[in-house]
Enzyme design. Structure first.
Site, PDB file in Angstrom:
ATOM      1  N   ASP A   1      -1.109   0.025  -8.091  1.00 38.52           N
ATOM      2  CA  ASP A   1      -0.599  -1.063  -7.265  1.00 38.52           C
ATOM      3  C   ASP A   1      -1.563  -2.235  -7.353  1.00 38.52           C
ATOM      4  O   ASP A   1      -2.778  -2.066  -7.218  1.00 38.52           O
ATOM      5  CB  ASP A   1      -0.463  -0.590  -5.814  1.00 38.52           C
TER       6      ASP A   1
ATOM      7  N   HIS B   1       0.146 -14.160  -0.511  1.00 37.34           N
ATOM      8  CA  HIS B   1      -0.094 -12.964   0.297  1.00 37.34           C
ATOM      9  C   HIS B   1      -1.592 -12.746   0.503  1.00 37.34           C
ATOM     10  O   HIS B   1      -2.053 -12.525   1.635  1.00 37.34           O
ATOM     11  CB  HIS B   1       0.516 -11.746  -0.385  1.00 37.34           C
TER      12      HIS B   1
ATOM     13  N   GLU C   1       5.862  -3.380   2.348  1.00 38.77           N
ATOM     14  CA  GLU C   1       5.359  -4.309   1.344  1.00 38.77           C
ATOM     15  C   GLU C   1       6.444  -4.468   0.295  1.00 38.77           C
ATOM     16  O   GLU C   1       6.754  -3.526  -0.449  1.00 38.77           O
ATOM     17  CB  GLU C   1       4.048  -3.815   0.719  1.00 38.77           C
TER      18      GLU C   1
ATOM     19  N   GLU D   1       7.771  -5.374  -3.069  1.00 35.67           N
ATOM     20  CA  GLU D   1       7.122  -5.488  -4.365  1.00 35.67           C
ATOM     21  C   GLU D   1       8.130  -5.318  -5.506  1.00 35.67           C
ATOM     22  O   GLU D   1       9.262  -4.883  -5.289  1.00 35.67           O
ATOM     23  CB  GLU D   1       6.014  -4.437  -4.510  1.00 35.67           C
TER      24      GLU D   1
ATOM     25  N   ASP E   1       6.208  -0.497  -0.890  1.00 38.04           N
ATOM     26  CA  ASP E   1       4.980   0.285  -0.809  1.00 38.04           C
ATOM     27  C   ASP E   1       4.517   0.297   0.647  1.00 38.04           C
ATOM     28  O   ASP E   1       3.698  -0.513   1.075  1.00 38.04           O
ATOM     29  CB  ASP E   1       3.908  -0.312  -1.716  1.00 38.04           C
TER      30      ASP E   1
ATOM     31  N   ARG F   1      -1.177   0.086   8.518  1.00 36.99           N
ATOM     32  CA  ARG F   1      -2.257  -0.903   8.576  1.00 36.99           C
ATOM     33  C   ARG F   1      -3.460  -0.413   9.388  1.00 36.99           C
ATOM     34  O   ARG F   1      -4.611  -0.707   9.030  1.00 36.99           O
ATOM     35  CB  ARG F   1      -1.736  -2.200   9.184  1.00 36.99           C
TER      36      ARG F   1
ATOM     37  N   GLN G   1      -5.301   2.262   7.312  1.00 29.26           N
ATOM     38  CA  GLN G   1      -5.930   1.626   6.162  1.00 29.26           C
ATOM     39  C   GLN G   1      -7.148   0.799   6.572  1.00 29.26           C
ATOM     40  O   GLN G   1      -8.181   0.808   5.885  1.00 29.26           O
ATOM     41  CB  GLN G   1      -4.916   0.742   5.437  1.00 29.26           C
TER      42      GLN G   1
ATOM     43  N   LYS H   1      -1.833   4.405   2.512  1.00 36.21           N
ATOM     44  CA  LYS H   1      -0.837   3.994   1.523  1.00 36.21           C
ATOM     45  C   LYS H   1      -0.142   5.163   0.844  1.00 36.21           C
ATOM     46  O   LYS H   1       0.972   5.014   0.333  1.00 36.21           O
ATOM     47  CB  LYS H   1      -1.506   3.138   0.443  1.00 36.21           C
TER      48      LYS H   1
ATOM     49  N   THR I   1       5.896   5.735  -1.215  1.00 33.75           N
ATOM     50  CA  THR I   1       6.210   4.513  -1.945  1.00 33.75           C
ATOM     51  C   THR I   1       7.656   4.654  -2.395  1.00 33.75           C
ATOM     52  O   THR I   1       7.981   5.561  -3.165  1.00 33.75           O
ATOM     53  CB  THR I   1       5.293   4.327  -3.170  1.00 33.75           C
TER      54      THR I   1
ATOM     55  N   GLU J   1       1.875 -10.293   7.626  1.00 32.19           N
ATOM     56  CA  GLU J   1       1.893 -11.748   7.459  1.00 32.19           C
ATOM     57  C   GLU J   1       2.877 -12.409   8.420  1.00 32.19           C
ATOM     58  O   GLU J   1       2.562 -13.434   9.035  1.00 32.19           O
ATOM     59  CB  GLU J   1       2.289 -12.106   6.030  1.00 32.19           C
TER      60      GLU J   1
END
Length: 427
Positions: A125, A132, A198, A200, A232, A236, A239, A252, A256, A359
């Site tokens: 990844d 971002h 996420e 992606e 993904d 938070r 992590q 993570k 996925t 975000e």
């Protein structure tokens, strides 16, 4: 009124003859038999039966590849075979003279079950959106530099866990793990209270490479078979506590999600676009001045519980997939058939173009609740005004599993999220 033929697609259907993505399906009458298919409109073409139905269109050597239970044998066969098979499939669904033989091989999508289309070898990844990375840097380092000093000199990435790559529709179980709020003196354990998405774009490797031999940007089409959407998922809070100094791990690796359809790279020829201007000269192996434009104009839409959340533009990505491939192998690391590498969160410059809740909410939440459903969809411009579709990625959040009670650690601060917390208002 006569029933509409599966060959007659609605105007603007993103799964027309210019798209033809590959997947794996099974049917109710043979649930244990997995077959290769190509999506055409609202139907899937049974590739395993195509060679016998059209022996003059599909060359006999390819029959064994198309009879496999997943895409890996076809992926490994290389670009020349990919192009031959794609041309044969397009002929099969567009030539009027082949309709009688092909029609019985087209099954409605609502009558089949879709599966993970390839066996994932390695998963990497990246972190390739400047918007971002800048937004996240400002949230975490409000008084420091938004981007790390290496960001514009190389595509930052990490190795993920291939065993937890799952196909769209697979429920996502909220992960348990250690969390430590800034006000806590020691960590606590329990369900993530800051579960995030996420948005992606993923790239699926077909032909492998030799260990010790780097793969240059100009060899991208020789090794990368197709493109898919990726969510993904990210915990938070888990992590944030674990990632220093070695990077993402349990926050993570729990899931996925990928789409059930892999759209060939060649389908995106009309969507090629130059990447953003570079601020620093790039080292030769990353310099893309003399290769085909590496950006791809893919328009993503993210919905939460059926409501549009954002529309991230993949064309805004600073680092291209070809540069990611070159960097991933420049040290001699080999490619394997079924490798998956993902772009990292896709975000654009506008408030409605952000690819994750971190975000969107400026790190304050709300995050995902149990029961929430997130869907990614996307398309890209094709020839003659056509749209090139990418399969959807949907994930439904389930509660964290109940575990044996873990004794509270003496001195834990009151700011910790209690086990079982799932409120979207949790920080």
């Amino acid at each position: 009124m006569p029933e509409q033929s599966p060959f007659d697609l609605a105007e603007g259907d993103p799964f027309g003859p210019h798209t033809l993505p590959y997947g794996v399906f099974s049917t109710a009458d043979a649930p244990d038999r997995r077959r290769l298919g190509v999506r055409y409109g609202s139907h899937v073409l049974d590739l395993s039966a195509l060679p016998s139905a059209l022996p003059g269109v599909v060359r006999p050597p390819h029959a064994e590849l198309l009879a496999a239970p997943n895409l890996n044998p076809l992926l490994a066969a290389g670009r020349a075979v990919w192009q031959e098979v794609r041309a044969a499939v397009r002929t099969a669904v567009t030539a009027p003279e082949h309709r009688p033989a092909v029609a019985p091989l087209l099954r409605p999508l609502d009558e089949v079950t879709l599966h993970l289309p390839f066996e994932v070898a390695d998963y990497v990844d990246f972190y390739s959106s400047e918007h971002h990375a800048t937004n996240v840097g400002r949230i975490f380092r409000p008084n420091g530099a938004a981007l790390p000093p290496n960001w514009k000199h190389l595509p930052i990435g990490y190795h993920g866990r291939s065993g937890t790559v799952v196909v769209t529709g697979t429920p996502v179980v909220r992960p348990n793990g250690q969390r430590k709020a800034p006000t806590d003196t020691v960590p606590t354990f329990g369900p993530s209270a800051r579960l995030d998405i996420e948005a992606e774009v993923g790239f699926v490797v077909g032909a492998p490479s030799e260990h010790g031999e780097p793969v240059g940007q100009d060899a991208f089409r020789d090794h990368v078979f197709g493109i898919c959407l990726v969510n993904d998922w990210s915990a938070r809070d888990i992590q944030a506590w674990e990632y220093q100094p070695l990077g993402p791990f349990l926050g993570k690796s729990f899931a996925t999600s990928v789409s059930a359809w892999i759209t060939p790279v060649d389908a995106f020829d009309e969507a090629r676009t130059p990447p953003p201007a570079r601020d620093f000269p790039l080292l030769p192996y990353l310099d893309d001045a003399d290769v085909e434009p590496g950006g791809i104009d893919i328009r993503i839409e993210v919905t939460l519980n059926g409501e549009r959340l954002s529309t991230p533009p993949f064309s805004a990505m600073y680092w291209t997939a070809a540069q990611q491939l070159a960097h991933m192998t420049v040290n001699g690391a080999s490619l394997r058939t079924g490798d998956l590498f993902a772009s990292g969160t896709v975000s654009g410059p506008e408030p409605d173009q952000l690819g994750c809740l971190l975000e969107i909410t400026q790190g304050k939440g709300p995050y995902l609740q149990d029961g929430d459903e997130v869907t990614l969809s996307a398309w890209a411009p094709g020839p003659d005004g056509a749209r090139i579709g990418l399969g959807e990625v949907t994930g439904h959040v389930l509660p964290a599993p109940e575990l044996v009670t873990v004794p509270a650690v003496a001195g834990a601060g009151a700011g910790s999220a209690a086990p079982g917390t799932t409120s979207r208002d949790a920080p």
